[in-house]
Design an enzyme around this catalytic site. Structure first.
Site, PDB file in Angstrom:
ATOM      1  N   GLU A 215       0.790  -1.224   0.000  1.00 48.65           N
ATOM      2  CA  GLU A 215       0.000   0.000   0.000  1.00 48.65           C
ATOM      3  C   GLU A 215       0.827   1.281   0.000  1.00 48.65           C
ATOM      4  O   GLU A 215       0.388   2.293  -0.544  1.00 48.65           O
ATOM      5  CB  GLU A 215      -0.926   0.002   1.228  1.00 48.65           C
TER       6      GLU A 215
ATOM      7  N   SER B  51     -60.659   6.699  19.963  1.00 50.62           N
ATOM      8  CA  SER B  51     -61.218   7.154  21.246  1.00 50.62           C
ATOM      9  C   SER B  51     -60.174   7.414  22.321  1.00 50.62           C
ATOM     10  O   SER B  51     -60.516   7.929  23.394  1.00 50.62           O
ATOM     11  CB  SER B  51     -62.235   6.125  21.754  1.00 50.62           C
TER      12      SER B  51
END
Length: 703
Positions: free
Chosen positions: A107, A389
């Site tokens: 890398e 309700s």
């Protein structure tokens, strides 16, 4: 004499333009202005990028990566962990040097000789950026990131390949290099890198692919891990041939970088992969709906990002009651507590939430019966359904008591029409008795007297009351249909439970919340929340009368089949009609919200999409009643089991009649009744003083 050849027009045009440009440049100093503008843009850009790097909290990076975010319950006990881009973090001495050598060789070969970036690498990246711009591609195709830059990208930035992100990556990587040593940077990178199959970090990758710890990994296996960094899908489990081919390339790169002898390369390349999976994932996300809600609150209320929450090693303290949460989750897995699924197999959905009425702390929440999806749809917090309700206590009866009515006031129970549009509410059974006491109207959930009462006190008073209860109403809802829960947007179970905290908390409303404190990875407290100060939305006397009426819902009203055995619970049921069905009993939503002085629970059931083939049946004793009853029977034994200081209204009315009869028999009714009323007031006053004394003592003692 030969005629001179004439200069082409375009050359003359270019020459004239150039001469004009030189004159303008000489006159207005264009070159200098251009240089100044370029320098100014560069200065602004560098300043901005420096600020980005300095405010990225790079100093916290190592502590963030080395710790998982932990969620704690209301007792400070660990309840689970959150992590996304994070595996088992190990120190440098627990990682094989061969892994580090393989990664550096692959890398970033000049890792130890650069300060966060590579000039050659950036040159390649800029060249690719210019090429992509010219070809119409507004992105970078890669290019020379160092290990420090990759660490910056993985931990602070998105994966979007833009030029802006590339420059941010550069400046943050330089800041990383300024703060940490090379060994620290490499260790953080190896612990944060992604290796496919949901595995992060070299320790878990070593376990996943080779069945050993990272410090035991031999050269050839270390090369496999390094080879996966550019393409994690080419791992030895999913694509063994590609993994082996890439491994052999890495081995040669290691030899070129003098990390292994060239003479050993062919030997290492000839070895088999030897894959072995001993990696296990702990079930740390065991309360998915609760943890999702915690993350949402941290994002929406406190401005944290999901990435930071999942990866920055926070300690998040919450109101979670693990016993209640576990019982909720077990109940939702029990099909016997729910109505039958639709003919096509679609499940009846449901949601429940439990709150501490004194603080508003959410103690348990479940938002559906489906497979858990990270930060998926949570019906307990996200749905907007008509409350039916359950709105009557909020929009009608509480404001009626505040405006002169009593719990036993006689209400008109007739089929009446109101207004120019002749709005005509009907009782469910279409039976009307002329008059009915308020407590019976509420317990039996009669529609006609509820609308009549709202009309008597004024719709606006009901509308303003609902606003005080923190429910989402608009001007469209300022009408008589509000009495029956006819809202333009609807409510969630959490919002409804929050509204009912006022009844359980002597008229004081508390707001639902999850997080009490957040501590970052360095030990700094960044959030402290003890809950919003409760707001007094009705008097204590009104709250008591409302509770006395709502006890009747479970004692002799619509919620009798939902009453938990051995406990007194107050609350309200509710349902809404399924308009798309010709079935007279077709129901869209079913609700129950119930409470004691210690806990408020709201539960909803219904289909996500209601139609002729997907609706509930309005049958008492089934569905949400069974679920709610079972939930409360599991939750209430674990509470303080504080008793209500009021009896249900029917008992109070019977006692009042008995006292009246006795008083009449002894010819001292007026004086006796006044004495008993005074006695009751003194008892109530004494109760209030006791409550205040207890609260004062707790405050002084720090409880």
């Amino acid at each position: 004499m030969m005629q001179a050849k004439q200069t082409p027009w375009w050359k003359r045009f270019l020459r004239a333009s150039w001469n004009q440009l030189k004159r303008l440049n000489h006159r207005f100093l264009l070159t200098r202005w251009l240089i100044i503008i370029v320098l100014l843009i560069t200065l602004v850009s560098v300043t901005y990028l420096t600020v980005v790097a300095k405010t990225a909290h790079v100093r916290d990076l190592e502590s963030n990566l080395s710790r998982s975010t932990v969620i704690y319950d209301q007792n400070g006990t660990q309840a689970g962990k959150l992590y996304a881009q994070k595996g088992t973090y190990v120190k440098a001495d627990k990682i094989s040097p061969d892994i580090a050598n393989a990664i550096i060789s692959t890398e970033d070969r000049n890792f130890y000789h650069e300060h966060g970036f590579s000039v050659k690498g950036y040159g390649r990246a800029l060249l690719l950026a210019i090429t992509n711009k010219l070809t119409g591609k507004n992105q970078i195709s890669g290019g020379g990131s160092t290990i420090s830059q990759q660490l910056a990208k993985n931990t602070f930035l998105s994966q979007q390949q833009t030029l802006s992100r590339k420059f941010k990556e550069l400046f943050i990587s330089i800041e990383i290099e300024n703060i940490y040593s090379k060994q620290q940077i490499l260790t953080m990178y190896m612990n944060n890198a992604y290796f496919g199959n949901g595995v992060y970090g070299v320790q878990d990758a070593s376990r996943k692919y080779f069945g050993m710890d990272a410090d035991e990994l031999p050269v050839q296996d270390a090369a496999v891990l390094a080879g996966m960094l550019q393409n994690p899908s080419n791992n030895p489990i999913d694509h063994p041939e590609a993994a082996k081919e890439r491994r052999n390339v890495v081995l040669q790169l290691m030899a070129d970088n003098k990390k292994i002898p060239q003479s050993k390369v062919k030997y290492y390349q000839s070895l088999p992969l030897g894959t072995k999976d001993t990696f296990t994932v702990g079930n740390n996300y065991k309360y998915p709906y609760y943890f999702d809600a915690v993350i949402n609150e941290a994002i929406n209320k406190y401005g944290l990002s999901e990435k930071a929450i999942m990866n920055n090693g926070y300690k998040i303290y919450t109101n979670l009651n693990q016993q209640q949460q576990q019982s909720f989750q077990a109940d939702f897995k029990n099909p016997n507590l729910f109505p039958q699924d639709a003919a096509d197999g679609t499940k009846v959905q449901a949601a429940s939430v439990a709150l501490d009425p004194k603080s508003g702390g959410v103690q348990a929440v479940v938002g559906g019966r489906n497979k858990d999806v990270f930060r998926g749809f949570n019906r307990a917090t996200d749905i907007k359904r008509q409350p039916g309700s359950t709105m009557k206590p909020l929009a009608v009866y509480a404001p009626a008591l505040e405006n002169g009515f009593k719990y036993d006031s006689e209400l008109v129970n007739k089929k009446l029409s109101y207004g120019k549009n002749h709005y005509t509410p009907k009782n469910i059974n279409d039976v009307y008795t002329g008059k009915v006491p308020m407590y019976q109207a509420l317990a039996q959930s009669l529609n006609a007297p509820a609308v009549w009462t709202l009309d008597q006190i004024g719709v606006n008073k009901g509308y303003e009351a609902v606003q005080k209860f923190n429910l989402p109403v608009t001007k469209k809802d300022d009408n008589l249909a509000l009495a029956l829960g006819g809202l333009s947007t609807g409510v969630s179970p959490q919002q409804l439970a929050g509204a009912y905290t006022a009844f359980a908390n002597q008229g004081k409303l508390t707001k639902p919340f999850y997080i009490t404190k957040i501590v970052d990875s360095t030990g700094k407290t960044i959030v402290q929340n003890d809950g919003a100060t409760p707001s007094q939305v009705m008097s204590k006397d009104t709250a008591r009368q409302m509770t006395s009426m709502m006890l009747g819902v479970f004692d002799y009203g619509t919620g009798t089949t939902a009453k938990p055995a051995g406990y007194q619970v107050a609350g309200k049921t509710g349902s809404t009609e399924a308009d798309s069905s010709t079935d007279a009993d077709a129901t869209r939503d079913k609700w129950i919200v119930g409470y004691t002085p210690d806990v408020v629970v709201a539960t909803w059931e219904g289909f996500d999409s209601t139609n002729a083939n997907h609706h509930l049946e309005n049958l008492s004793g089934t569905g949400v009643n069974s679920l709610f009853k079972h939930q409360m029977e599991q939750i209430l034994p674990d509470t303080a089991q504080t008793q209500f200081k009021v009896q249900d209204s029917a008992t109070m009315v019977a006692a009042k009649r008995s006292r009246t009869n006795r008083s009449t028999a002894t010819n001292g009714s007026a004086w006796t009744q006044k004495a008993e009323e005074l006695n009751q007031k003194l008892l109530d006053k004494g109760s209030d003083l006791t409550d205040k004394a207890i609260e004062k003592a707790r405050s002084l003692l720090g409880f």
